[in-house]
Scaffold this active site. Structure first.
Site, PDB file in Angstrom:
ATOM      1  N   TYR A 155      61.777  50.861  29.869  1.00 48.30           N
ATOM      2  CA  TYR A 155      60.773  51.928  30.002  1.00 48.30           C
ATOM      3  C   TYR A 155      60.419  52.186  31.463  1.00 48.30           C
ATOM      4  CZ  TYR A 155      57.224  54.874  27.742  1.00 48.30           C
ATOM      5  OH  TYR A 155      56.478  55.937  27.278  1.00 48.30           O
ATOM      6  N   LYS A 162      52.604  55.922  32.387  1.00 46.55           N
ATOM      7  CA  LYS A 162      51.688  55.860  31.248  1.00 46.55           C
ATOM      8  C   LYS A 162      50.453  55.013  31.572  1.00 46.55           C
ATOM      9  CE  LYS A 162      53.652  58.388  28.036  1.00 46.55           C
ATOM     10  NZ  LYS A 162      52.995  59.595  27.483  1.00 46.55           N
TER      11      LYS A 162
END
Length: 263
Positions: A155, A162
């Site tokens: 990720y 995020k």
């Protein structure tokens, strides 16, 4: 109905398996009037997808990084409704070289793109819509998040973005509260959307959730996430702001799965 007489902007609708599409569906079922946004090569997909909503709605073109398009959307909503009650921010992007285990080699330009599109854009949307929410006497903003209190395989810089999005949520809540605007985020478990499937190693997320989530998590069912978004857009959450609400089957709350049963 939960959202009766509410007027909402839903960004991020691409296909009818997306969280944004299901949020639009639930919002309509709960009485809201909506418009959606799309942009670029995905615009045609968005236009087709909204035809499958309970009430097909208009699609406005908006690249969140294009100030002219953002201004045009605001002008359209002002002419259409004169005000707005809330919006879903479902906007995220990271270049390919910012994902997939390339963390140490990602160039600064790609990390900046991930941050600007996925986190800073929440501020962009909030500031653009603020005058219209003030006309409504206040409003609610919700962003789609994925919990990054831990580092995830593959990720990479999207995870960093995020985490930044969660911080942006809190600062927006601080600054928009005096305008009676609530700002929250929903941290969803992994769902088999087009966006998620583009993340290298997504299948591993599914496996880990199956091992650890206290509630059975279904990666093919965005409905629970969409319903929580609609709760946060509604007056039922009128004293909730600055929150990151987890809709992940309880995965975030436990350290490990139950392991083999004792005999």
């Amino acid at each position: 109905m939960l959202l009766e007489n509410k007027r909402l902007l839903i960004t991020g609708v691409l296909t009818d398996d997306s969280i944004a599409w299901h949020t639009a569906r639930v919002a309509q079922e709960e009485g809201a009037e909506i418009v959606c946004t799309g942009f670029g090569r995905g615009l045609r997909l968005t236009e087709r997808s909204v035809q499958r909503l309970p009430v097909p709605c208009d699609v406005l073109e908006m690249d969140i990084g294009d100030t002219d398009q953002v201004a045009a959307v605001v002008a359209d909503i002002e002419g259409r409704w004169g005000q707005i009650d809330g919006a879903l921010h479902a906007i995220a992007f990271a270049p390919e070289d910012a994902l997939g285990g390339n963390f140490l080699n990602t160039p600064v330009e790609s990390a900046q793109t991930a941050f600007t599109v996925s986190a800073f854009s929440y501020k962009t949307l909030a500031v653009a819509l603020l005058p219209l929410m003030q006309q409504a006497g206040g409003g609610a903003l919700v962003a789609m998040d994925f919990d990054n209190s831990q580092a995830w395989p593959a990720y990479d810089w999207m995870g960093v973005a995020k985490s930044a999005l969660q911080s942006v949520t809190r600062y927006l809540a601080r600054d928009l509260g005096p305008h009676n605007v609530r700002v929250n985020a929903v941290s969803a478990g992994p769902l088999g959307t087009v966006a998620a499937k583009s993340i290298p190693g997504f299948a591993r997320f599914d496996e880990v959730w199956g091992e650890r989530s206290p509630l059975t998590w279904d990666t093919a069912d965005p409905d629970p996430v969409a319903r929580m978004v609609c709760v946060l857009l509604s007056d039922w959450s009128r004293m909730t702001t600055g929150e990151v609400v987890h809709v992940d089957g309880g995965f975030h709350a436990v350290a490990t799965g139950p392991g083999p049963s004792e005999t």
